[in-house]
Design a protein around this motif. Structure first.
Motif, PDB file in Angstrom:
ATOM      1  N   ILE A 140      26.224 -39.312 -35.594  1.00 34.21           N
ATOM      2  CA  ILE A 140      27.607 -38.595 -35.373  1.00 34.21           C
ATOM      3  C   ILE A 140      28.039 -37.871 -36.719  1.00 34.21           C
ATOM      4  O   ILE A 140      28.466 -38.745 -37.487  1.00 34.21           O
ATOM      5  N   CYS A 141      27.827 -36.596 -36.915  1.00 32.80           N
ATOM      6  CA  CYS A 141      28.347 -35.945 -38.138  1.00 32.80           C
ATOM      7  C   CYS A 141      28.931 -34.742 -37.987  1.00 32.80           C
ATOM      8  O   CYS A 141      28.982 -34.229 -36.852  1.00 32.80           O
ATOM      9  N   PRO A 142      29.343 -33.922 -39.120  1.00 32.21           N
ATOM     10  CA  PRO A 142      29.873 -32.633 -38.773  1.00 32.21           C
ATOM     11  C   PRO A 142      28.811 -31.860 -38.744  1.00 32.21           C
ATOM     12  O   PRO A 142      27.637 -31.852 -38.999  1.00 32.21           O
ATOM     13  N   PRO A 143      28.983 -30.366 -38.089  1.00 35.31           N
ATOM     14  CA  PRO A 143      27.962 -29.600 -37.631  1.00 35.31           C
ATOM     15  C   PRO A 143      26.984 -28.948 -38.796  1.00 35.31           C
ATOM     16  O   PRO A 143      25.908 -28.944 -38.554  1.00 35.31           O
ATOM     17  N   GLU A 144      27.801 -29.032 -39.892  1.00 36.42           N
ATOM     18  CA  GLU A 144      26.880 -28.391 -41.083  1.00 36.42           C
ATOM     19  C   GLU A 144      25.971 -29.310 -41.536  1.00 36.42           C
ATOM     20  O   GLU A 144      25.099 -29.034 -42.195  1.00 36.42           O
ATOM     21  N   MET A 145      25.897 -30.526 -41.016  1.00 40.97           N
ATOM     22  CA  MET A 145      24.947 -31.540 -41.737  1.00 40.97           C
ATOM     23  C   MET A 145      23.664 -31.368 -40.793  1.00 40.97           C
ATOM     24  O   MET A 145      22.729 -32.182 -41.163  1.00 40.97           O
ATOM     25  N   VAL A 146      23.673 -31.062 -39.565  1.00 41.25           N
ATOM     26  CA  VAL A 146      22.651 -31.244 -38.560  1.00 41.25           C
ATOM     27  C   VAL A 146      21.231 -30.703 -38.924  1.00 41.25           C
ATOM     28  O   VAL A 146      20.208 -31.682 -38.819  1.00 41.25           O
ATOM     29  N   ASN A 147      21.028 -29.638 -39.538  1.00 41.60           N
ATOM     30  CA  ASN A 147      19.817 -29.230 -40.221  1.00 41.60           C
ATOM     31  C   ASN A 147      19.105 -30.054 -41.085  1.00 41.60           C
ATOM     32  O   ASN A 147      18.106 -30.343 -41.401  1.00 41.60           O
ATOM     33  N   ASP A 148      19.961 -30.468 -42.234  1.00 45.97           N
ATOM     34  CA  ASP A 148      19.557 -31.327 -43.166  1.00 45.97           C
ATOM     35  C   ASP A 148      19.064 -32.675 -42.606  1.00 45.97           C
ATOM     36  O   ASP A 148      18.154 -33.242 -43.018  1.00 45.97           O
ATOM     37  N   ILE A 149      19.830 -33.224 -41.699  1.00 47.83           N
ATOM     38  CA  ILE A 149      19.517 -34.499 -41.080  1.00 47.83           C
ATOM     39  C   ILE A 149      18.046 -34.377 -40.616  1.00 47.83           C
ATOM     40  O   ILE A 149      17.237 -35.068 -40.722  1.00 47.83           O
TER      41      ILE A 149
END
Length: 192
Positions: A144-153
């Motif tokens: 569970i993370c901030p939306p701006e992290m999704v692509n990097d993860i």
């Protein structure tokens, strides 16, 4: 952990100092819920053996969960992830409800997105025996993370050949809802 018949248990212990915590209580409104692909572990293997479906056991013999967790721990992304946990006994039913209560938030997820991340052979076996796949250990990594992290993860895990997808989001409120066929349904643990 043998879940049917005589119980056989074991444990592993570790002592150390954590540099970064990704506690369930750190989830917050506006966050995105991600989940990695899963094939189950001991619970699924035991179920397969009990029902005489030994071919399913080999599906559980992988280290995708460990690879995913290790990759994120070694990256700088771990510092920005709010919650990182495994989908274990109690499945998503237990884990998401515990996160909701601990962090005092509401989680909403899409059943079809979760289903697409479960190994097909494992899912077929569970369906044949009327076992709720959302209530058992999938051996998936939940982030569970901030939306701006999704692509990097997703990029970090893709480089390790581990699929991770966005399955839902966090908002203010309480409880968990599952969206199935466009309808929001209350999502709670069932008696085991």
């Amino acid at each position: 952990d043998m879940v049917i018949g005589d119980r056989m248990t074991g444990c592993v212990g570790a002592v150390g100092v954590a540099n970064y915590l990704t506690a369930r209580s750190y989830s917050s409104p506006g966050d995105v819920i991600l989940m990695s692909e899963g094939s189950g572990g001991g619970t699924i293997s035991t179920t397969a053996l009990y029902y005489g479906e030994e071919d399913v056991v080999s599906e559980t013999l992988n280290v995708r969960f460990l690879t995913a967790a290790d990759s994120l721990i070694k990256s700088d992304l771990i510092k920005k992830i709010h919650t990182m946990t495994d989908v274990t006994n109690g499945g998503l039913r237990g884990d998401l409800n515990e996160i909701s209560k601990t962090a005092k938030i509401k989680l909403i997820f899409y059943e079809d997105k979760v289903r697409s991340l479960v190994n097909k052979k494992v899912l077929d076996m569970l369906n044949r025996h009327e076992i709720d796949y959302l209530g058992v250990s999938l051996d998936s990594l939940l982030v569970i993370c901030p939306p701006e992290m999704v692509n990097d993860i997703k990029d970090v895990l893709k480089s390790k050949n581990v699929r991770m997808e966005e399955i839902g989001y966090v908002e203010e409120g309480a409880g968990v809802e599952m969206v199935e066929d466009g309808i929001n349904k209350k999502f709670e643990p069932k008696f085991r």
